[in-house]
Design an enzyme around this catalytic site. Structure first.
Site, short mmCIF file in Angstrom:
data_model
loop_
_atom_site.label_atom_id
_atom_site.label_comp_id
_atom_site.label_asym_id
_atom_site.label_seq_id
_atom_site.Cartn_x
_atom_site.Cartn_y
_atom_site.Cartn_z
CG HIS A 52 -54.43 90.38 4.76
ND1 HIS A 52 -54.04 89.60 5.94
CD2 HIS A 52 -55.19 91.21 5.34
CE1 HIS A 52 -54.47 89.75 6.83
NE2 HIS A 52 -55.61 91.32 6.66
CG HIS A 98 -53.05 91.25 13.84
ND1 HIS A 98 -52.73 92.27 14.40
CD2 HIS A 98 -53.13 91.43 12.67
CE1 HIS A 98 -53.09 93.69 13.86
NE2 HIS A 98 -53.15 92.99 12.59
#
Lengths: 745, 227
Positions: A52, A98
């Site tokens: 990430h 998200h």
């Protein structure tokens, strides 16, 4: 209070692996430090080197993106990208995913997604003025889908409405491929003064590091490393504690306080504490500036007792920022944050050591050289392999598929399907008018906002056809860019640049990396040809549950400029008697279409051909015609083909208008009506303007033909001599407008 | 004429109101921070839309305790024109400057859309230039806009001509189908006894310019100018 340090476990390979580090990465950490890391240090490394935060699988591919152009003020690498929009103003924008948090806890996941992207924008000194989103859900029949849709929409609305930033639309698609992995991609755009863009930097040893915003709690620990950087298994529910909780009111205060602070001369650099919180903000800011940072965790405002340094460094509590201010200006900073009833605490200092020193209760709990951790993240050259199944799926024998017998019924079916029906149920819950800039509201091809104090308007869109990307990743990604740009052209805007959100499965699987690599190439090709640089973006891997990955979904968020805001165009017919013109050619490509999927449960075939030169000609012909004030509406033909596009043109929000259209007979009726050939725009215009449009199309080398006229209360489409579709606009509109609310009940 | 726009923490339409007053109507205007105690010699006070204090408690329940509300109450009692738009209306109701309460929309959803309003009273500084019965188109954006009051209050409002706006169809007919949030008596806006305080859920600040495709809200601001 007990001594937390004594409770910290000792670090070994097993613990490192539980943190998501590979044995090689753990060895590299030991080499960098010259010793075994402390527990806190292990946490910091595992975050910074997570997929990430480090983009370790994608970085070598992303280099192929074109990122420069005369309009680009800030390309990828900062919190967001920025372009010059004239008049001394800059548009700052970015899109982020998200996905995992929203699947685990839809309301908070989506809400904090919005909160996160907003901070990326205002940390640059821009006031956020427009949000968009792109959502993917599983099959409408999947037991979890409704719950997820309701939660995600409410979460986006709850956060955006409260903070007062309009959500102007986006796209939503349903497909069983997303049953276990929904996508929630959120985009935001803000306006800044071109000469006052703030960056995430920590220059000048001796300057003060401020912690501002909400207090730190235990929420979101391991969000970036374990939730966002690994595939789902059946126990996704157990990951609920890794999802953060959003507080839009706190963010509103933070936004106003930061913008107020930015008007002063105190700031050296500022960065959002988003994913990976205090860790990534301090490491990245020092990393960009070649400095070090000393942090004193005893001064960090906490909202829970007995937090350990490990927890403080890894917390992903929302609505926090790290600001480096000039030494001597501390009181000015405190005063502003006091006014807004927010924490504003000096927690450290910029140093020349090149190290991140973290102090807690008089002890040094972390001592990490910044450069190796910030830049030394492993760059992986993961294996890439074209999957075998590709061959099978691209074969489509149309001779074995019966042509459509009742096209009117088929059209109603498409209009009433969840993938093509009206999205009003969703966007009615989003405040899409606050800030009083909205010129073209959700529901048209692109949303348009005026820029106060400027004659220009901005158009925004998000787009991706992931079925195309599954069938042919490279060509599908090219189409995503072309279609986003075409959406903007339909509003009269010239595309300026884009942000992307690349959603894929597990990068450890060579076929996923092949999809990724192909999509990157496709996007790059289209961007080069259409001269649209990429200024920011986000990669989301591991959208996979129990070995099953999503369709490759490289979502494009694009921004364009309309020179004269007053010429902004919507997609629906507006005037009785107008002629309907097709710019582009009819085409009869059925492969990969929504129609094939819905009517024949087939996701196969060659996806529509895209000629980028033709695409450009069609788009500019449309833009010229809108700019010259010739047209009453402009609408892109995409999913559902020309028949669905024509029906949508009839759905004026206040006054439905019918049309009579004649198309030349083709080989197959279904391909003609519902095929999704590219580079096609439907315009409506007064007859008197036709010669001017003709001239524009000739100059631009864009094919065009008059296909019908606006009027009456029926949509009648004849093919050759036969009236194939003949229905009142009201009966076409009913399934289209009722499908979503009926399904959600 | 000088306008004062109250800014609560969480207000989010203060810039929209400011823009209309300052740049569309070219009037003097300043923001009034909620912690202030004076109104900076304003001739008209606007409580803008938003989510004061996040609306985490009942909408407006916290904002009514802001220091500036004492001055607003005094200003209103002296006959000064005060308008509360959306969240501003909720705050005025909570503060007792207007009767009734705003509760969750009938659908339980936040709603952002255009509505039609029938002007039922032009006996106020904000509606005096609107012909009686005139239908205005205006956007709403709220989750808690369902107007509620007891039967006695409702009939008093009606008898005293204090219902300023009602939701209606495009032709001005009252119709439950065109009442977006379930407000009793289709009430979209009400006046205080003296008529100088108006609260309304729809947003005139979002429809006061041609570029936005609707100028119907402008007349509310124009009415109060030059009083």
């Amino acid at each position: 209070m007990s001594e937390p340090l004594t409770q910290e476990p000792s670090v070994d390979l097993e613990l490192a692996q539980a943190h998501g580090l590979t044995p090689e990465e753990f060895e590299k950490v030991r080499t960098i430090l010259g010793r075994t890391p402390s527990f806190t240090e292990l946490g910091i490394f595992s975050l910074m080197w997570s997929e990430h935060c480090s983009y370790k699988s994608s970085r070598i591919h992303l280099k192929r993106f074109p990122t420069t152009g005369p309009q680009v003020l800030q390309g990828p690498g900062e919190n967001a990208g920025a372009i010059d929009i004239g008049g001394g103003l800059a548009a700052v924008f970015k899109m982020e995913s998200h996905n995992h948090p929203s699947y685990v806890e839809p309301y908070q996941g989506a809400a904090t997604g919005v909160g996160g992207i907003l901070r990326d924008i205002f940390t640059m000194g821009a006031r956020p003025i427009a949000s968009m989103n792109s959502l993917r859900f599983g099959s409408p029949d999947h037991p979890r889908t409704k719950y997820l849709v309701g939660g995600v929409v409410a979460g986006i609305a709850g956060y955006g409405n409260c903070i007062g930033i309009p959500t102007l639309g986006g796209e939503v698609m349903f497909h069983p491929g997303y049953d276990g992995n929904i996508l929630v991609n959120v985009m935001n755009l803000g306006i800044a003064h071109a000469g006052r863009i703030f960056k995430g930097q920590a220059r000048g040893p001796g300057n003060t590091v401020f912690y501002v915003g909400s207090r730190t709690g235990r929420d979101g620990i391991h969000g970036a490393s374990l939730l966002a950087s690994a595939s789902f298994e059946a126990d996704s529910e157990s990951k609920r504690p890794t999802v953060q909780v959003g507080d839009p009111f706190a963010e509103k205060l933070l936004l106003e306080a930061c913008l107020e602070l930015m008007k002063t001369d105190t700031i050296i650099g500022i960065q959002d504490m988003g994913a990976a919180g205090l860790t990534s903000s301090s490491v990245e800011m020092a990393g960009r500036s070649g400095t070090g940072i000393d942090l004193d965790l005893d001064r960090v405002p906490v909202r829970e007792e007995r937090m350990t340094p490990y927890e403080m460094m890894l917390s992903e509590s929302q609505e926090r920022m790290l600001v480096v201010v000039r030494r001597g200006t501390e009181e000015k900073v405190r005063e502003i944050f006091r006014k807004w009833d927010l924490e504003g605490v000096a927690v450290g200092e910029v140093t020349s050591t090149g190290h991140l020193h973290v102090q807690f209760k008089g002890k040094r709990v972390a001592d990490i050289p910044v450069k190796p951790i910030a830049e030394g993240a492993p760059i992986l050259k993961r294996p890439v392999e074209r999957p075998a199944r590709e061959e099978k799926d691209s074969r489509l024998d149309l001779a074995r598929i019966k042509d459509v017998a009742t096209p009117g019924k088929a059209l109603k079916g498409l209009l009433g399907s969840l993938n093509l029906c009206s999205r009003e149920w969703i966007y009615r819950q989003y405040d899409h008018m606050v800030r009083s800039n909205t010129i073209v509201r959700p529901g048209s091809d692109a949303a348009v906002i005026r820029i106060k104090g400027s004659p220009h308007a901005l158009a925004l869109t998000t787009d991706c056809n992931s079925r195309y990307c599954y069938l042919d990743p490279r060509a599908g990604a090219r189409i995503a860019v072309a279609e986003a740009s075409r959406n903007l052209a339909c509003s009269g805007a010239v595309a300026q640049s884009l942000t992307d959100c690349l959603n894929f499965g597990n990068p450890e699987r060579p076929e996923v990396m092949w999809q990724f690599s192909e999509c990157v190439d496709g996007i790059a090709e289209a961007c080069q040809s259409l001269e649209i640089p990429i200024i920011s973006g986000n990669v989301s891997f591991y959208n996979e549950t129990e070995g099953r990955g999503i369709f490759p979904t490289p979502t494009i968020g694009m921004v364009g400029i309309i020179e004269d805001a007053r010429s902004a165009m919507h997609s629906y017919f507006a005037r009785e008697g107008d002629l309907i013109v097709l710019v582009g050619t009819l085409g009869e490509e059925l492969g990969g279409s929504e129609y094939l999927s819905q009517a024949h449960q087939l996701e196969a075939g060659a996806i529509p051909h895209l000629d980028l030169a033709r695409e450009e000609a069609v788009q500019y012909a449309c833009i010229d015609a809108i700019t010259e004030g010739l047209v009453s509406s402009a609408h892109d033909c995409s999913e559902g083909g020309i028949a669905v596009a024509l029906a949508e043109c009839c759905f004026h929000p206040e006054a439905m208008l019918g049309a009579e259209v004649k198309l030349p007979a083709g080989k197959r009726l279904d391909a003609l009506l519902f095929g999704e050939s590219q580079s096609r725009i439907l315009l409506s215009l007064q007859k008197a303007n036709l010669p001017k449009l003709e001239k524009i199309c000739q100059e631009r080398d864009a094919p065009f033909s008059v296909v019908g006229a606006v009027g009456g209360n029926r949509l009648k489409i004849s093919v050759g001599q036969d009236a194939e579709i003949n229905a009142t606009v009201a009966e076409l509109r009913r399934p289209w407008s009722e499908a979503f609310p009926t399904w959600m009940v | 004429m000088k306008f004062g726009i109250v800014v609560f923490p969480g207000s989010n339409c203060e810039h929209d109101c400011y823009h209309v007053v300052k740049h569309v109507l070219r009037q003097d205007v300043s923001f009034l921070w909620h912690k202030e105690k004076t109104l900076a010699r304003s001739d008209c006070v606007i409580l803008p839309g938003g989510f004061a204090h996040g609306d985490y408690l009942r909408c407006g329940a916290m904002a009514k305790f802001s220091p500036i509300m004492e001055s607003v109450t005094r200003f209103a009692s002296e006959g000064g024109p005060v308008v509360g738009i959306c969240n501003g209306f909720q705050i005025l109701a909570e503060a007792g400057l207007l009767p009734g309460a705003l509760i969750r929309n009938r659908t339980l959803h936040y709603l952002c859309q255009d509505v039609y309003l029938r002007t039922d009273s032009n006996a106020s500084p904000f509606t005096r230039k609107i012909p009686h019965g005139k239908v205005l188109k205006m956007p709403i954006g709220h989750g808690e806009g369902c107007y509620y009051a007891d039967a006695k209050t409702l009939s008093r409002l009606e008898v005293e001509g204090r219902i300023a706006f009602r939701y209606c169809d495009p032709k001005g007919n009252l119709d439950e189908e065109w009442n977006p949030n379930g407000s009793l008596k289709s009430i979209a806006g009400v006046l205080n006894e003296r008529g100088n305080v108006l609260g309304l859920m729809p947003h005139p600040d979002r429809c006061a310019e041609a570029i936005l495709g609707n100028e119907d809200g402008r007349v509310l601001f124009e009415s109060v100018i030059g009083l």
